[in-house]
Design a protein around this motif. Structure first.
Motif, PDB file in Angstrom:
ATOM      1  N   ILE A  64      13.320 -75.288  58.561  1.00 29.26           N
ATOM      2  CA  ILE A  64      13.197 -74.063  57.756  1.00 29.26           C
ATOM      3  C   ILE A  64      13.389 -72.951  58.557  1.00 29.26           C
ATOM      4  O   ILE A  64      14.044 -72.001  58.295  1.00 29.26           O
ATOM      5  CB  ILE A  64      11.910 -74.103  57.141  1.00 29.26           C
ATOM      6  CG1 ILE A  64      11.857 -75.363  55.908  1.00 29.26           C
ATOM      7  CG2 ILE A  64      11.604 -72.810  56.325  1.00 29.26           C
ATOM      8  CD1 ILE A  64      10.660 -75.193  55.455  1.00 29.26           C
ATOM      9  N   THR A  67      16.988 -72.342  59.814  1.00 28.28           N
ATOM     10  CA  THR A  67      17.747 -72.147  58.643  1.00 28.28           C
ATOM     11  C   THR A  67      17.739 -70.420  58.224  1.00 28.28           C
ATOM     12  O   THR A  67      18.771 -69.895  57.862  1.00 28.28           O
ATOM     13  CB  THR A  67      17.416 -72.916  57.515  1.00 28.28           C
ATOM     14  OG1 THR A  67      17.876 -74.474  57.889  1.00 28.28           O
ATOM     15  CG2 THR A  67      18.246 -72.799  56.341  1.00 28.28           C
ATOM     16  N   SER A 115       5.507 -74.083  50.134  1.00 32.33           N
ATOM     17  CA  SER A 115       6.052 -73.692  48.871  1.00 32.33           C
ATOM     18  C   SER A 115       5.632 -72.276  48.344  1.00 32.33           C
ATOM     19  O   SER A 115       6.210 -71.487  47.953  1.00 32.33           O
ATOM     20  CB  SER A 115       5.723 -74.985  47.724  1.00 32.33           C
ATOM     21  OG  SER A 115       6.154 -74.516  46.433  1.00 32.33           O
ATOM     22  N   THR A 118       7.229 -69.676  50.526  1.00 35.79           N
ATOM     23  CA  THR A 118       8.752 -69.096  50.308  1.00 35.79           C
ATOM     24  C   THR A 118       8.695 -68.528  48.844  1.00 35.79           C
ATOM     25  O   THR A 118       9.476 -67.562  48.636  1.00 35.79           O
ATOM     26  CB  THR A 118       9.600 -70.327  50.438  1.00 35.79           C
ATOM     27  OG1 THR A 118       9.297 -71.366  49.451  1.00 35.79           O
ATOM     28  CG2 THR A 118       9.609 -70.834  51.801  1.00 35.79           C
ATOM     29  N   TRP A 128      11.516 -73.524  49.196  1.00 32.64           N
ATOM     30  CA  TRP A 128      11.423 -74.710  49.740  1.00 32.64           C
ATOM     31  C   TRP A 128      11.276 -75.642  48.716  1.00 32.64           C
ATOM     32  O   TRP A 128      10.175 -75.383  48.032  1.00 32.64           O
ATOM     33  CB  TRP A 128      10.363 -74.808  50.982  1.00 32.64           C
ATOM     34  CG  TRP A 128      10.078 -76.353  51.248  1.00 32.64           C
ATOM     35  CD1 TRP A 128       8.959 -76.641  50.895  1.00 32.64           C
ATOM     36  CD2 TRP A 128      10.700 -77.182  52.013  1.00 32.64           C
ATOM     37  NE1 TRP A 128       8.852 -78.157  51.607  1.00 32.64           N
ATOM     38  CE2 TRP A 128      10.239 -78.346  52.195  1.00 32.64           C
ATOM     39  CE3 TRP A 128      12.060 -77.028  52.687  1.00 32.64           C
ATOM     40  CZ2 TRP A 128      10.478 -79.352  52.783  1.00 32.64           C
ATOM     41  CZ3 TRP A 128      12.545 -78.079  53.395  1.00 32.64           C
ATOM     42  CH2 TRP A 128      11.976 -79.331  53.225  1.00 32.64           C
ATOM     43  N   ASN A 130      10.774 -79.872  48.122  1.00 33.13           N
ATOM     44  CA  ASN A 130      10.664 -81.131  48.759  1.00 33.13           C
ATOM     45  C   ASN A 130      10.444 -82.296  47.454  1.00 33.13           C
ATOM     46  O   ASN A 130       9.759 -82.118  46.702  1.00 33.13           O
ATOM     47  CB  ASN A 130       9.407 -81.339  49.569  1.00 33.13           C
ATOM     48  CG  ASN A 130       9.272 -82.610  50.257  1.00 33.13           C
ATOM     49  OD1 ASN A 130       9.730 -83.663  49.953  1.00 33.13           O
ATOM     50  ND2 ASN A 130       8.500 -82.878  51.280  1.00 33.13           N
ATOM     51  N   GLN A 618      16.108 -76.261  51.734  1.00 31.07           N
ATOM     52  CA  GLN A 618      15.678 -74.853  51.959  1.00 31.07           C
ATOM     53  C   GLN A 618      16.570 -73.932  51.502  1.00 31.07           C
ATOM     54  O   GLN A 618      17.818 -73.832  52.117  1.00 31.07           O
ATOM     55  CB  GLN A 618      15.290 -74.521  53.429  1.00 31.07           C
ATOM     56  CG  GLN A 618      14.975 -73.125  53.712  1.00 31.07           C
ATOM     57  CD  GLN A 618      13.827 -72.641  53.110  1.00 31.07           C
ATOM     58  OE1 GLN A 618      12.792 -73.316  53.051  1.00 31.07           O
ATOM     59  NE2 GLN A 618      14.143 -71.512  52.435  1.00 31.07           N
TER      60      GLN A 618
END
Length: 669
Positions: A64, A67, A115, A118, A128, A130, A618
């Motif tokens: 993350i 990125t 979560s 972001t 984010w 998952n 992400q």
């Protein structure tokens, strides 16, 4: 091997063996394994049975963090300027450092922290996700809500009048459970709640709950848009008209077990308080499982579509779908059309498949050119309707051809004025926005060479390396977005072969942080031979003063690019339907400049994110559009105030045809 970044990004590997379930007498995931419907409590018991592996934590945070070096909005989001200064105040890198320093016992708690961090960006491009947790099970309650005015114009929260009809059709295997779960005299009377006025949610005024959800929902800068997402709405997709239950009735995580509502039912005068349970249904993208081991191996580790691939490697075909595509707010794009640039939102629930009740679906005849999420109708003898639930579909060529022929059909049918409905449009093909704008408005300085924003990309150390690689011919087939041969400078002229277009970069200070951006880039789509099935007409098809765009504020990405350029360049008026009347309504959000996929031959560079060990995504915005009213700042943070906030009534709510007639009466006739 090539290193693949996704600006809606997914990187991953395999690390199931390091997961460490807490030892319990009974496997909590076996309780929900193989089940379609379960209680949220049991889902949480499964999710919270796995300890956080420090290797997983370190891997996710590294991916993350590295990125986000490409995320163009990162420093702007520390403190957004007006009119979003109260809405976006997230220093994400500081938050990630805090999360890194926090000792989380459970993997689920770590996921929630990432979560929420972001989502505080309020940018649907940069979340984010998952897949181990997000939409593995989706929480539902059979009570979608609407915001409706009373006789004096005061807006109240209501259970949707069509609630029972919608949930009976979508959840026929669960209605009996909810009927039996209602207390006392309400037992078996779920239908009687449809249309009820809501006085309190969990003992608080309804808008306390609306605003609490808006604080954590993410997606859009504007408070009004996040409030609107709490309520039910409609959307046109390839399969037909769909019904969005709203954030109250549908949640991507098992956060709530039940809700207490105080209501006044239709034709009643006394308040009544009831408790209704949420139920969790396994998500459409979940891999079936029976226990913790099969849940983890099937849903929590990286898959072939999670990480980047070397597109030049022989014998390495692309996966059928990537992890990111499950959460993109657009119809699935065919493999042959994925070469075209897209700008699209991410969301932590897949596209809705709930059907809009038949009596609410428009009965107008589709005209030639109608294709998938883009439909064309005549409302009357002079008013054309374009429905754009998305700016993409499976086939790029078919979608673009449909736009061309659909607009010609409207003109041939006598259309002299135009309504465009973009309700819940999450984006799509970037070039579709320019093409549509150009066909409607005709050739002029705002549409030629293209009707798009100029833009800049964020330039960090790894981006500079990408510039060096591609200027040296690192992409001979011109497949990658960093290739200068795919780009044009501020003069709209293609960059020359061998140009290192990221050298020099331009240093700026954003919210007290040093940052750097590229030279101005212009056109997105190739010139000369248009990247469309048909060249646009030689003259405007419509007078843009007679064009009105309708939505609920949830227009993002490519949709925002279309609305911003049409509104600010052409004077097209915008209507937001259903917003709270004392809250400013922005007609679009999450403008960005482009969120798409790109690849580079720097897999082993120390600044490159490693492969993810989980099936995660992400998102980032690769580049920012330059503002129209204020070219010194990104368009992302400038005002997009609706010309009209149209309150919903009982007759209008979730009824597209009735809305089109009312907007035509108010804005065009």
């Amino acid at each position: 091997m090539a290193f693949a970044l996704r600006s809606i990004i997914a990187l991953g590997g395999l690390h199931f063996a390091l997961s460490n379930p807490i030892q319990t007498p009974k496997d909590p995931c076996a309780v929900i394994g193989g089940q379609t419907w379960v209680s949220p409590k049991d889902v949480r018991a499964c999710y919270t049975s796995v300890r956080l592996d420090p290797i997983i934590k370190a891997n996710i945070l590294e991916v993350i963090t590295k990125t986000l070096a490409f995320h163009a909005s990162l420093n702007y989001q520390i403190q957004a300027p007006p009119p979003y200064n109260d809405d976006v105040q997230e220093d994400l890198m500081t938050d990630l450092a805090r999360i890194n320093a926090t000792d989380y016992a459970l993997e689920y708690d770590f996921h929630l922290a990432l979560s929420r961090a972001t989502k505080r960006l309020n940018d649907g491009h940069a979340v984010w996700v998952n897949a181990c947790y997000v939409s593995m099970f989706v929480n539902f309650i059979p009570l979608p809500l609407n915001l409706l005015p009373d006789d004096r114009g005061n807006q109240d929260v209501h259970i949707a009048h069509e609630a029972f009809e919608v949930v009976s059709a979508e959840f026929p295997d669960q209605i009996d459970f909810w009927q039996d779960a209602l207390p006392g005299n309400f037992r078996g009377q779920l239908e009687s709640l449809s249309g009820a006025k809501v006085l309190a949610i969990n003992g608080r005024p309804p808008f306390d709950e609306v605003n609490a959800n808006a604080a954590i929902s993410g997606g859009y800068q504007a408070l009004g848009t996040r409030q609107n997402a709490f309520f039910s709405s409609y959307r046109r997709l390839s399969e037909g008209w769909t019904y969005l239950l709203g954030d109250f009735a549908q949640k991507s995580l098992p956060l709530d077990d039940q809700v207490e509502l105080t209501v006044i039912r239709v034709n009643r005068t006394s308040p009544e308080t009831i408790t209704v349970p949420y139920r969790s249904r396994i998500g459409p993208t979940a891999t079936p499982f029976n226990d913790t081991a099969s849940w983890r191996s099937g849903n929590c580790v990286a898959k072939p579509g999670t990480n980047g691939r070397n597109i030049y490697a022989p014998g390495e075909p692309p996966p059928e779908t990537s992890s990111v595509e499950s959460f993109e707010q657009q119809p699935a794009i065919g493999q042959a059309s994925k070469m075209h640039a897209v700008h699209v939102m991410l969301h932590d629930t897949p596209l809705s498949t709930v059907l809009l009740p038949e009596h609410l679906q428009p009965t107008l005849t589709p005209l030639p050119g109608s294709y998938g999420a883009a439909q064309f109708h005549m409302l009357d003898n002079k008013t054309g309707i374009i429905v754009l639930g998305s700016l993409s579909d499976k086939s790029y060529d078919n979608f673009m051809s449909g736009l061309y022929h659909g607009l010609l059909s409207l003109k041939s049918a006598g259309g002299t004025q135009l309504l465009i409905d973009v309700t819940n449009n999450g984006g799509g093909f970037v070039c579709a926005t320019s093409y549509l704008h150009r066909i409607i408005a005709g050739p002029k300085s705002t549409t030629e060479p293209q009707a798009l924003l100029d833009k800049r990309i964020r330039v960090g150390p790894l981006a500079k390396e990408l510039g060096r690689v591609f200027s040296a011919g690192g992409d001979p087939a011109m497949l990658m977005l960093f290739n200068p041969l795919r780009l044009s400078g501020a003069d709209s002229q293609p960059l020359k072969n061998g140009t290192n277009w990221l050298d020099p970069s331009f240093d700026v200070i954003v919210n007290g942080r040093p940052d750097s951006f590229s030279q101005v880039l212009s056109k997105e789509c190739p010139l000369g031979n248009y990247p469309y099935p048909f060249p646009p007409p030689d003259e405007a098809l419509f007078d843009t003063k007679k064009v009105v765009i309708i939505g609920n504020g949830k227009c993002a990405s490519a949709c925002s690019l279309f609305l911003v350029t049409m509104g600010k360049h052409e004077g097209v008026r915008n209507v937001v339907v259903g917003g709270k009347k004392d809250v400013k309504q922005q007609y679009c959000g999450a403008v960005g400049g482009q969120a798409s996929h790109f690849t580079a031959k720097l897999k082993n560079h120390p600044l490159a994110p490693p492969d993810l060990l989980v099936d995660g995504v992400q998102g980032i915005v690769w580049r920012l559009g330059i503002g129209i009213d204020n070219p010194g700042e990104p368009e992302e943070w400038q005002d997009h105030l609706a010309d009209l906030n149209l309150p919903l009534t009982r007759e209008l709510v979730n009824n597209p045809l009735a809305i089109w007639k009312e907007v035509t009466r108010r804005m065009l006739n």
